[in-house]
Write an enzyme that holds these catalytic residues in place. Sequence first.
Site, PDB file in Angstrom:
ATOM      1  N   ASN A 161       0.860  -1.190   0.000  1.00  0.00           N
ATOM      2  CA  ASN A 161       0.000   0.000   0.000  1.00  0.00           C
ATOM      3  C   ASN A 161       0.892   1.235   0.000  1.00  0.00           C
ATOM      4  O   ASN A 161       2.114   1.122   0.023  1.00  0.00           O
ATOM      5  CB  ASN A 161      -0.953  -0.030   1.204  1.00  0.00           C
ATOM      6  N   ASP A 189      -3.953  -6.116   5.018  1.00  0.00           N
ATOM      7  CA  ASP A 189      -4.982  -6.950   5.657  1.00  0.00           C
ATOM      8  C   ASP A 189      -4.930  -8.388   5.158  1.00  0.00           C
ATOM      9  O   ASP A 189      -5.327  -9.299   5.862  1.00  0.00           O
ATOM     10  CB  ASP A 189      -6.369  -6.347   5.406  1.00  0.00           C
ATOM     11  N   LYS A 199       8.172 -17.435 -10.548  1.00  0.00           N
ATOM     12  CA  LYS A 199       7.349 -16.358 -11.079  1.00  0.00           C
ATOM     13  C   LYS A 199       6.102 -16.942 -11.757  1.00  0.00           C
ATOM     14  O   LYS A 199       6.208 -17.885 -12.551  1.00  0.00           O
ATOM     15  CB  LYS A 199       8.171 -15.552 -12.089  1.00  0.00           C
ATOM     16  N   ASP A 250      -4.031  -9.614  12.997  1.00  0.00           N
ATOM     17  CA  ASP A 250      -4.183  -8.199  13.376  1.00  0.00           C
ATOM     18  C   ASP A 250      -3.281  -7.948  14.589  1.00  0.00           C
ATOM     19  O   ASP A 250      -3.549  -8.411  15.696  1.00  0.00           O
ATOM     20  CB  ASP A 250      -5.647  -7.909  13.697  1.00  0.00           C
ATOM     21  N   ILE A 251      -2.195  -7.241  14.342  1.00  0.00           N
ATOM     22  CA  ILE A 251      -1.166  -7.068  15.375  1.00  0.00           C
ATOM     23  C   ILE A 251      -1.720  -6.272  16.559  1.00  0.00           C
ATOM     24  O   ILE A 251      -1.515  -6.628  17.724  1.00  0.00           O
ATOM     25  CB  ILE A 251       0.077  -6.374  14.774  1.00  0.00           C
ATOM     26  N   LYS A 309     -10.556  -3.952  18.822  1.00  0.00           N
ATOM     27  CA  LYS A 309      -9.135  -4.290  18.913  1.00  0.00           C
ATOM     28  C   LYS A 309      -8.599  -4.177  20.338  1.00  0.00           C
ATOM     29  O   LYS A 309      -7.421  -4.455  20.581  1.00  0.00           O
ATOM     30  CB  LYS A 309      -8.331  -3.389  17.982  1.00  0.00           C
TER      31      LYS A 309
HETATM   32  N1  CTP Z   1      -3.398  -3.116  12.349  1.00  0.00           N
HETATM   33  C1  CTP Z   1      -2.602  -4.129  12.784  1.00  0.00           C
HETATM   34  N2  CTP Z   1      -2.565  -5.330  12.123  1.00  0.00           N
HETATM   35  C2  CTP Z   1      -3.343  -5.529  11.046  1.00  0.00           C
HETATM   36  C3  CTP Z   1      -4.172  -4.497  10.579  1.00  0.00           C
HETATM   37  C4  CTP Z   1      -4.190  -3.303  11.247  1.00  0.00           C
HETATM   38  O1  CTP Z   1      -1.886  -3.941  13.778  1.00  0.00           O
HETATM   39  N3  CTP Z   1      -3.303  -6.694  10.419  1.00  0.00           N
HETATM   40  C5  CTP Z   1      -3.430  -1.854  13.102  1.00  0.00           C
HETATM   41  C6  CTP Z   1      -2.802  -0.695  12.379  1.00  0.00           C
HETATM   42  O2  CTP Z   1      -1.426  -0.552  12.681  1.00  0.00           O
HETATM   43  C7  CTP Z   1      -3.611   0.457  12.921  1.00  0.00           C
HETATM   44  C8  CTP Z   1      -4.989  -0.143  13.061  1.00  0.00           C
HETATM   45  O3  CTP Z   1      -4.788  -1.510  13.296  1.00  0.00           O
HETATM   46  O4  CTP Z   1      -3.166   0.842  14.202  1.00  0.00           O
HETATM   47  C9  CTP Z   1      -5.784   0.076  11.803  1.00  0.00           C
HETATM   48  O5  CTP Z   1      -6.818  -0.809  11.771  1.00  0.00           O
HETATM   49  P1  CTP Z   1      -7.583  -1.200  10.439  1.00  0.00           P
HETATM   50  O6  CTP Z   1      -8.747  -2.052  10.853  1.00  0.00           O
HETATM   51  O7  CTP Z   1      -6.682  -1.765   9.416  1.00  0.00           O
HETATM   52  O8  CTP Z   1      -8.064   0.192  10.024  1.00  0.00           O
HETATM   53  P2  CTP Z   1      -8.129   0.876   8.654  1.00  0.00           P
HETATM   54  O9  CTP Z   1      -6.799   0.899   8.005  1.00  0.00           O
HETATM   55  O10 CTP Z   1      -8.763   2.176   8.918  1.00  0.00           O
HETATM   56  O11 CTP Z   1      -9.033  -0.128   7.810  1.00  0.00           O
HETATM   57  P3  CTP Z   1     -10.599  -0.435   7.757  1.00  0.00           P
HETATM   58  O12 CTP Z   1     -11.320   0.844   8.091  1.00  0.00           O
HETATM   59  O13 CTP Z   1     -10.754  -0.893   6.365  1.00  0.00           O
HETATM   60  O14 CTP Z   1     -10.864  -1.521   8.748  1.00  0.00           O
END
Ligand code: CTP
Length: 414
Positions: A223, A291, A301, A320-321, A356
Amino acid sequence: MTKRVLLIISGGIAAYKSLELVRLLRKRGVAVRAVLTQSAEKFVTPLSLGVLTEDHVFGQLFDLKEEREIGHIQLSRQADLVVVAPATANILAKMANGIADDLATTLLLATDKPVLAVPAMNVRMWHHAATRRNIAQLQADGVHVMEPDSGEMACGEFGKGRMPEPEAIAAEVARLLALPLAADPLAGQPDFEGPDAPLAGRHVLVTAGPTHEPIDPVRYIANRSSGKQGFAIAAAAARAGARVTLVAGPVHLPTPAGVRRIDVETAREMLAAVEAALPADAAIMVAAVADWRTADAADQKLKKDGSGKPAPLALVENPDILAKLGKHAKRPALLVGFAAETQKIAEHAQAKLTRKGADWIVANDVSGDVMGGDTNSVHIVSGDGIESWDNLPKDAVATRLMQKVADTLSARLD
Ligand code: CTP
């Protein structure tokens, strides 16, 4: 009282940077006494070091008896901190094994003072199993080891192993010596209110940048995150006196002064690095973690099959960390997430907060040029409501956020 550093310079091309390190430390009022290994004398001269340190420069073991009535035990203990910069693979190996075959290594074995090693070597030497083993051993022995920078090397190769810039080393020395913050650590940076170092004694963990999820050896999912906001936050935390671990996805940004940086590529590597860095007092998750990743990254490849059918890409969700930290046995006292929102900011951020298990969600208004830009409008959503900061430079957002983190931690922990 004047703080004293014993600076051991071993023989690598990065030795020239140690002259600037001496200058920076002297500017901060630190007394520096230098020791050169025999090979270091090929890169810097005792004369230039002597001028900069305003002291005798030590070379070989017999110097001690012949030139001064000072023994190596004494020399190694008069310092408050021993710094090895650059630390070659060779001297690190000797240190890890307790070999003392010249003055520098004898001092390192004889000292009872904290030691900071600043490695500098070719990327392959840095990644060699022997060096990995030696670094792990030194860390287990309590030696502080700075993470090398990545970039182009003197030998023409590219990768990890460059000695960090003198400013970054000086900042790490200042942190280990508990020096008060420099009056003007980074020109133009906003200062903190109240105590000089409101995050002194705290460990702040920051994630930043994107992650890259491999599809095959040449393609990946990514991204547009630049990492700027996360790096600014790590820099601000260091300026506020914290010990900072920055887990960074692939970005082209210099490591902020005083920050320990761990480079990762994928979400799963980021999770492992974050968990390994615990415990932390505060974790600020700024990374734009991908994600999804491919269910199976191909070894070869992928080729078009000419049928015009959609590509055979199966995606699975990444861990999701932030959410994992929210439920972690070692959950930091303060857990902060970031979110990119374009509408219904409060509502979406509130939902993310609960889902979260974070304490705050810093919601970025991404309707403008936030991705890659230098300013940010943020809304901090917490159990106490919403606080909004409009159109601030990313550095100012970082400083204000660290001020708020410091205030909250002292209310919660002290
Ligand atoms: N995060 C994470 N691990 C992931 C995805 C997100 O730690 N696999 C953390 C990011 O570092 C950030 C927060 O979660 O602190 C963002 O959450 P996310 O749900 O990805 O939010 P958006 O990017 O706003 O996406 P969406 O609104 O589509 O859910």
